[in-house]
Design an enzyme around this catalytic site. Sequence first.
Site, PDB file in Angstrom:
ATOM      1  CG  ASP A   1      -1.249   5.932  -5.622  1.00 15.19           C
ATOM      2  OD1 ASP A   1      -1.707   6.119  -4.459  1.00 15.19           O
ATOM      3  OD2 ASP A   1      -1.442   4.586  -5.414  1.00 15.19           O
TER       4      ASP A   1
ATOM      5  N   GLY B   1       1.280  -1.481  -0.112  1.00 12.27           N
ATOM      6  CA  GLY B   1       0.332  -0.123   0.280  1.00 12.27           C
ATOM      7  C   GLY B   1       1.004   1.364   0.242  1.00 12.27           C
TER       8      GLY B   1
HETATM    9  C1  GLA Z   1      -5.261   3.099  -4.198  1.00 10.04           C
HETATM   10  C2  GLA Z   1      -5.406   3.795  -5.369  1.00 10.04           C
HETATM   11  C3  GLA Z   1      -5.227   5.099  -5.150  1.00 10.04           C
HETATM   12  C4  GLA Z   1      -6.634   4.952  -3.959  1.00 10.04           C
HETATM   13  C5  GLA Z   1      -6.137   4.583  -3.055  1.00 10.04           C
HETATM   14  C6  GLA Z   1      -7.314   4.982  -1.995  1.00 10.04           C
HETATM   15  O1  GLA Z   1      -3.387   3.116  -3.802  1.00 10.04           O
HETATM   16  O2  GLA Z   1      -3.928   3.604  -6.020  1.00 10.04           O
HETATM   17  O3  GLA Z   1      -5.895   5.437  -5.986  1.00 10.04           O
HETATM   18  O4  GLA Z   1      -7.612   5.590  -4.594  1.00 10.04           O
HETATM   19  O5  GLA Z   1      -5.667   2.947  -2.761  1.00 10.04           O
HETATM   20  O6  GLA Z   1      -7.180   6.367  -0.983  1.00 10.04           O
END
Ligand code: GLA
Length: 401
Positions: A189, A141
Site C-alpha cells: 500500500d 480496503g
Molecule cells: C492490506 C495490507 C497489505 C497487503 C494486503 C493484502 O492492504 O496493508 O500490505 O498485505 O492487505 O494483499
Amino acid sequence: MKTDTSSQAASVLASENGTMNVRLLREVHSKRFGQSDAPAFLAPGRVNLIGEHTDYAGGFVLPAAIDFGTIATISPRKDNCIELWSQNFSESVTVSNADFPQARHHWSDYPLGVIWSLREAGVEIPPFSMCLWGNVPVAAGLSSSASLEVATAAATLHLAGRDIPRSEVALLCQRAENVYVGSSCGIMDQFIAANGAEDHALLLDCRSLQFRLAPIPHHISLVIANTMVKHSVAGGEYGNRRAEVEEGTAILRSHRPEIQLLRDATPEDLARWGHEMPDKVMRRCRHIITENLRTVAAADALQSGDLKKLGRLMAEAHASYRDDFEASCREADIMVDAAQGLPGLVGARLTGGGFGGCTVNLVESGQAEQFSALLRDKYKAATGIEADIYRCHASAAAHEV
Ligand code: GLA
C-alpha cells in the site's frame, strides 16, 4: 521525497470523488495557522488488481493508485510542537516535538508514526503545523492509512529539505505502521502510494522492490464496488493468516533451506511436503504460491492486451482467496457473482486485505455506467445493502499540488 508539480490528480480528486479541494484546505491552514499558500501534498489510495497477501511473503502484487487520496498542508512553527488538524474529524492534536507520545488507536497515530519513523532513520523533522483531509473510504480496503502516511511523509520531508528515494519513503511509512501503530501490513500500500503512475498498474516484486508499470488501456475503467462490510488490517484475521503462512513456510524450509519466504516455494514443493501441514495451513500456502504465478501472468496479460486472460486470472484469484485463503465474506462473494455476465465486465474479484471492503471490476468504459447501476441493483436485491460504487482512474503517485 521527490515531488512533481502536476496538479492533475488533485483536480480529479476534488472534482469527482470529494468535496474538499486543495484551495479550501489551504484556506483552513491559513485560518488556523496564519500561513497562506502553505505547500500541499497529495498521496493516493490504491486498488489491487491481483496478488493478495503475497506482499509479506516476498511475492508479487499488481496495484494501481486511484483518484481518492489524502492532502497534507504544512508550515513551520517556532514553539517546538507538532500540531495536526484533521479536517475530516474536525479535531486537532498537539504534541511536544521533544517528548513523543505512544500510539493510542487514534487517527493521529499514522502521521505521528511517520514522524517517529523518519526520526528513527535519522531524518530531523523541524516543528510544524499540518492540516489533513482525505476522501479514501475508510475500512474499505483502499488503503486510507497508507495514503495518510505517505502524504505526511511527502509534506514533512519537503519541510525538512530532504529528498529520499520513493521506495525508501514507502519502507519508512510501512515501518511506522508496523512498529508505531502496531499493525502488521506488508509493503504494497505504501509502495503504490509513493510510486504509482497515471493510467498504469504496477507489478511489484515485494522482496527486491523492483517494479514495472503495465498500462491500463484507455477503454477500460476501474469500477470499485464497496460491499459496505468494514475491513481492517488491525483486526485479528489478517494477523492469523500471516501466522499460518509463516507456519507453512517453516515446514517447507525445513526440507529446502533456500525457502526463506513463501515466494521461494513452488507448486512442486507443496505437492511434496504439503501433507506435513495442517490442511488449513496447506491451503493458505497454496493460495499464495498460485497467486504469485497468477499475478505475474496478469501483468503480462495487461501488457499484451489479453483482457480475456486477465479476467480469467482475476476469477481464479477470487476463488483461491475465497476457498483456500478463506479471506472473503458472503457479501463480497455475492458482489463478485453479481458482476458475472453484466455488460462490459473484463474481470472481478475482492481486493485488499479481505474480510469485507471492496471488489475491483475491470469494465469496458462505454458500459461502465450501466454496469455500475445493474451491479448496485443486483447486490441490493441479494443483500438488502445499498453499495457505494466508485468509478476510478489509475492515478499518479504522491506529489506536490
Ligand atoms: C492490506 C495490507 C497489505 C497487503 C494486503 C493484502 O492492504 O496493508 O500490505 O498485505 O492487505 O494483499
